[in-house]
Design an enzyme around this catalytic site. Structure first.
Site, short mmCIF file in Angstrom:
data_model
loop_
_atom_site.label_atom_id
_atom_site.label_comp_id
_atom_site.label_asym_id
_atom_site.label_seq_id
_atom_site.Cartn_x
_atom_site.Cartn_y
_atom_site.Cartn_z
N ASP A 50 -4.06 11.70 8.09
CA ASP A 50 -3.17 11.16 8.84
C ASP A 50 -2.35 11.39 10.30
OD1 ASP A 50 -2.82 9.41 7.40
OD2 ASP A 50 -2.53 10.98 5.80
N GLU A 72 1.04 -0.92 -0.08
CA GLU A 72 -0.52 0.63 0.28
C GLU A 72 0.51 1.39 0.13
OE1 GLU A 72 -3.51 1.23 0.25
OE2 GLU A 72 -2.98 -0.74 -0.28
#
Length: 273
Positions: free
Chosen positions: A67, A56
């Site tokens: 994030d 990924e």
């Protein structure tokens, strides 16, 4: 003949092979170009050679909403090293050439796709050998323009099944996604400080009912026991991002130590599948 079959085909082949082995998938996440494009390629080699079943990969982006500080750090290091989207596509093409069977997924934000033009982005991704694209800030309900472009270029659209999703959303995720389903183990930002509890059996059984693509559990997966628990609960495997990137952050100035630590971590996580 369209490329569709080949691209989700890599996921199908990988999951089928793991099933015959009675194991799940371990899928690490890293940001392309972190801490530099050259070292990024060595990092990816290390992950694959030590047991990663798929990758990924992120494009560096300076404002990642979902994030935590660890992944933000990766974005900033990669951008500081001069990593552009063009450089990312070049890295991807190199990875694909080296590992023809490996499923390669992108995890990124809509702005990066818009900047290229949606169709042009997916065309470049297809040329580079990408199998799937997950756009973190586009919910399944708003995903049509991206999914259409993805499918036109033989790329699997990946969707997040959130931990608080109702049946309607899970049904939509199951019907819309291809390749795999990204199952969030908790809502919030990515990071390893909060343990990923796995009360996900209920969502997993619903996804199974809706015939969803194989679910991979992500968010907060930092140790082997969590990988084992995810697979035991019915997931097809686990994705680990912040824990991998933390190792890069810690050893970014010592290549030998960095690659050794990543190798150890990957082997331990894979052994838990």
């Amino acid at each position: 003949m369209s490329d569709t079959s080949t691209n989700t085909g890599r996921y199908q082949a990988t999951f089928a092979k793991l099933k015959t082995e009675g194991r799940g998938a371990f899928v690490p996440f890293v940001t392309l170009g972190d801490p530099s494009p050259v070292l990024s390629l060595k990092i990816i080699d290390t992950l694959v050679q030590n047991g990663a079943d798929a990758l990924e990969l992120g494009f560096p982006f300076s404002d990642p909403l979902a994030d935590g500080p660890v992944i933000q750090g990766a974005n900033l290091r990669s951008l500081a090293a001069g990593t552009t989207p063009t450089a990312c596509f070049e890295l991807l093409a190199q990875v694909r050439a080296k590992y023809p069977e490996l499923p390669i997924g992108l995890l990124l934000y809509a702005n990066l796709v818009f900047a290229n033009g949606i169709d042009a982005f997916y065309a470049k991704a297809q040329q580079a050998g990408v199998d799937s694209v997950l756009i973190a800030d586009v919910p399944v309900e708003e995903s049509a323009p991206f999914s259409e472009a993805a499918k036109a270029h033989g790329i699997a659209p990946i969707f997040i099944a959130p931990p608080n999703a109702d049946s309607e959303t899970l049904a939509l995720v199951s019907a819309s996604g291809e390749g795999y389903t990204y199952l969030l183990s908790r809502a919030g930002v990515t990071g390893t400080d909060t343990k990923a509890g796995v009360p996900v059996e209920e969502i997993l059984s619903k996804l199974k009912t809706f015939n969803a693509p194989p679910p991979l559990l992500g968010f907060g997966i930092a140790e082997p026991a969590q990988v084992t628990a995810a697979i035991k609960a019915g997931a097809a495997g686990a994705i680990s991002g912040s824990a991998v990137v933390k190792i890069i952050e810690t050893h970014q100035h010592d290549e030998a130590k960095l690659l050794a630590a990543l190798g150890d971590f990957t082997r331990a996580m894979k052994a838990a599948t």
